[in-house]
Write an enzyme that holds these catalytic residues in place. Structure first.
Site, PDB file in Angstrom:
ATOM      1  N   TYR A 154     -88.198 -15.507  47.008  1.00  0.00           N
ATOM      2  CA  TYR A 154     -87.787 -15.616  45.613  1.00  0.00           C
ATOM      3  C   TYR A 154     -87.936 -17.078  45.187  1.00  0.00           C
ATOM      4  CZ  TYR A 154     -85.352 -13.707  41.480  1.00  0.00           C
ATOM      5  OH  TYR A 154     -85.036 -13.245  40.210  1.00  0.00           O
ATOM      6  N   TYR A 180     -86.887  -7.193  31.111  1.00  0.00           N
ATOM      7  CA  TYR A 180     -85.855  -7.790  30.265  1.00  0.00           C
ATOM      8  C   TYR A 180     -86.030  -7.526  28.774  1.00  0.00           C
ATOM      9  CZ  TYR A 180     -84.272 -10.269  34.413  1.00  0.00           C
ATOM     10  OH  TYR A 180     -83.783 -10.561  35.657  1.00  0.00           O
ATOM     11  N   SER A 194     -85.709  -3.124  39.454  1.00  0.00           N
ATOM     12  CA  SER A 194     -85.186  -4.079  40.433  1.00  0.00           C
ATOM     13  C   SER A 194     -84.475  -5.272  39.805  1.00  0.00           C
ATOM     14  CB  SER A 194     -86.297  -4.544  41.385  1.00  0.00           C
ATOM     15  OG  SER A 194     -87.517  -4.738  40.707  1.00  0.00           O
ATOM     16  N   GLU A 195     -84.633  -5.460  38.492  1.00  0.00           N
ATOM     17  CA  GLU A 195     -83.818  -6.423  37.733  1.00  0.00           C
ATOM     18  C   GLU A 195     -83.786  -5.956  36.289  1.00  0.00           C
ATOM     19  OE1 GLU A 195     -84.883 -10.614  37.812  1.00  0.00           O
ATOM     20  OE2 GLU A 195     -85.031 -10.616  39.994  1.00  0.00           O
ATOM     21  N   ASN A 196     -82.606  -6.045  35.683  1.00  0.00           N
ATOM     22  CA  ASN A 196     -82.455  -5.798  34.251  1.00  0.00           C
ATOM     23  C   ASN A 196     -81.113  -6.380  33.840  1.00  0.00           C
ATOM     24  OD1 ASN A 196     -81.575  -3.187  32.045  1.00  0.00           O
ATOM     25  ND2 ASN A 196     -83.298  -4.537  31.668  1.00  0.00           N
TER      26      ASN A 196
END
Length: 466
Positions: A115, A304, A369-371
């Site tokens: 990351y 996003y 996996s991301e929000n």
């Protein structure tokens, strides 16, 4: 397998302990201690101090009753100079305690190997512009599979390779701060894709039979809506935007081992007009295409916001990935703003993106996996805007699942706690938990959104439809 509700973090954003117990410097340490362009000259030296406050993080995760925790390993905490010969057992012990603590609470670890925090020692030999990185990343991945894979069953090789390539090597806004927009992003992406595929095959060949885990890569995309859906050129422009952002990595990995046709054509045409002897987009050999194709078990998407896209015949000089696309992106004007410019809350875009992934990549299992959404850092409890964001976005994911038949298997909210937000420093906060960065103890307190998501996860999303 049950639906994987979870929350996320990443090593540099939360751990602190930047040089504790043998950890080596990463490119983010170098950047924040050097040419730091971040508001308040912020850094992640201490951040949430999660390196020393692991029990507090585990307590929060247990209280939320999440099914999954997505976190990342700091390469230079495990191998201080990036190589196995420099192994730092203290770093391994830290992640063992984290993983064991999660399993003791019935939480599935979702582990990101990379990351953004490359060991500085590897940047010194060329970083991701160098093909040497493919084997170096594979050796690090191999070690992590061998060391943690008896307990970790969900691996993500890279987080947002697009950001690594473009922000790290195109604009140079992020470390390693290389500003070479015409060629470096394409070279870096080429190496990242090969490094991902190599690590995937290592897992396949050495660990899958005994460990039985999943391996993927976390790609990112905004949804892009054509400015005018009745104009063919505008529809092509929107598709091109998605191919250059998501397809750049997803097309080789999930489709045919090669870059999208639209991307190959665009870069070739621009390179010709620039009187170059060949395309600035590197080519894969047939052997490489076969090696890369199919190297992900599930599709992981970070999402996003949504943009509106127009066709634009863009400039030729300087050569740039940005100009290669021949598009212009604008904000979706009818949706609520968030505190970060260009990140409006456009919930319907998630459903459209999920459907596009389903159609484009052969109906894969998909994990969001991301929000998440940011608020101002002073928001200690009443983050109603974030609650609205989660309510509406989760509702759209549910529609994609129930009405459209998209195979969504998990949803990871960003993020567990307020943390170092990269180039924004500590100005904005994505956390479900408030962290007081002015207090040496870094106390954490749940916000309204933590209570809301707890309820949603408990009721398994039926709550979001009320």
């Amino acid at each position: 397998m049950y639906f994987l509700w979870g929350v996320s973090s990443s090593a540099y954003q939360i751990e602190g302990g930047w040089n504790a117990d043998g950890k080596g410097p990463s490119i983010w340490d170098t950047f924040t201690h050097g040419i730091n362009t971040i508001p308040e000259v912020a850094n992640g030296d201490v951040a949430c101090d999660s390196y020393n406050r692991l029990d507090e993080d585990l307590f929060m995760l247990g209280a939320l009753k999440v099914k999954s925790y997505r976190f990342s390993l700091s390469w230079s905490r495990i191998f201080p100079d990036g190589r196995r010969s420099s192994l730092n057992q203290n770093g391994v012990n830290y992640y063992n305690r984290l993983i064991d603590g999660l399993l003791a609470r019935g939480i599935t670890p979702m582990v990101t190997l990379y990351y953004w925090d490359l060991p500085q020692a590897l940047q010194d030999i060329g970083g991701w512009e160098s093909v040497e990185m493919i084997d170096l990343f594979n050796d690090y991945s191999d070690f992590c599979f061998a060391t943690f894979g008896d307990r970790v069953k969900f691996w993500i090789t890279f987080n947002q390779p697009h950001t690594i390539a473009w922000a790290g090597y195109g604009t140079g806004a992020m470390p390693p701060n290389v500003n070479n927009p015409g060629t470096a992003p394409y070279i870096v992406a080429h190496n990242l894709i090969k490094a991902h595929a190599t690590a995937y095959h290592t897992y396949d060949d050495k660990y899958r039979a005994s460990q039985g885990g999943l391996v993927s890569i976390a790609l990112d995309a905004d949804w892009v809506e054509p400015y005018d859906v009745t104009v063919h050129r505008e529809i092509l422009a929107a598709d091109r935007a998605l191919q250059f952002r998501l397809g750049w990595f997803a097309h080789p990995i999930f489709k045919n081992g090669d870059y999208p046709e639209a991307m190959k054509e665009q870069v070739r045409a621009k390179s010709d007009l620039q009187k170059l002897t060949g395309s600035r987009l590197p080519a894969f050999t047939e052997e490489e295409k076969n090696f890369i194709m199919g190297t992900a078990d599930v599709f992981c998407i970070n999402h996003y916001t949504t943009k509106i896209v127009n066709h634009l015949t863009d400039e030729l000089t300087p050569a740039s990935y940005q100009f290669d696309r021949d598009i212009v992106e604008n904000e979706e004007p009818n949706s609520p703003t968030t505190v970060i410019w260009g990140q409006r809350a456009v919930a319907w875009g998630l459903r459209r993106l999920l459907n596009w992934i389903k159609e484009e990549y052969g109906d894969p299992d998909i994990y969001v996996s991301e929000n998440g959404a940011a608020t101002d850092r002073g928001m200690t409890w009443d983050d109603i805007d974030r609650v609205f964001f989660y309510k509406t976005y989760i509702d759209e994911a549910l529609k994609a699942y129930e009405l459209d038949g998209v195979k969504i298997k998990g949803y990871i909210a960003t993020s567990l706690l307020d943390s170092f937000e990269w180039l924004h420093g500590y100005i904005y906060a994505f956390g479900l938990h408030y962290v007081n960065f002015n207090d040496v103890n870094r106390p954490r307190t749940p916000k309204f959104s933590a209570h809301y998501l707890y309820q949603v996860m408990k009721d398994n999303a039926h709550h979001s439809r009320t």
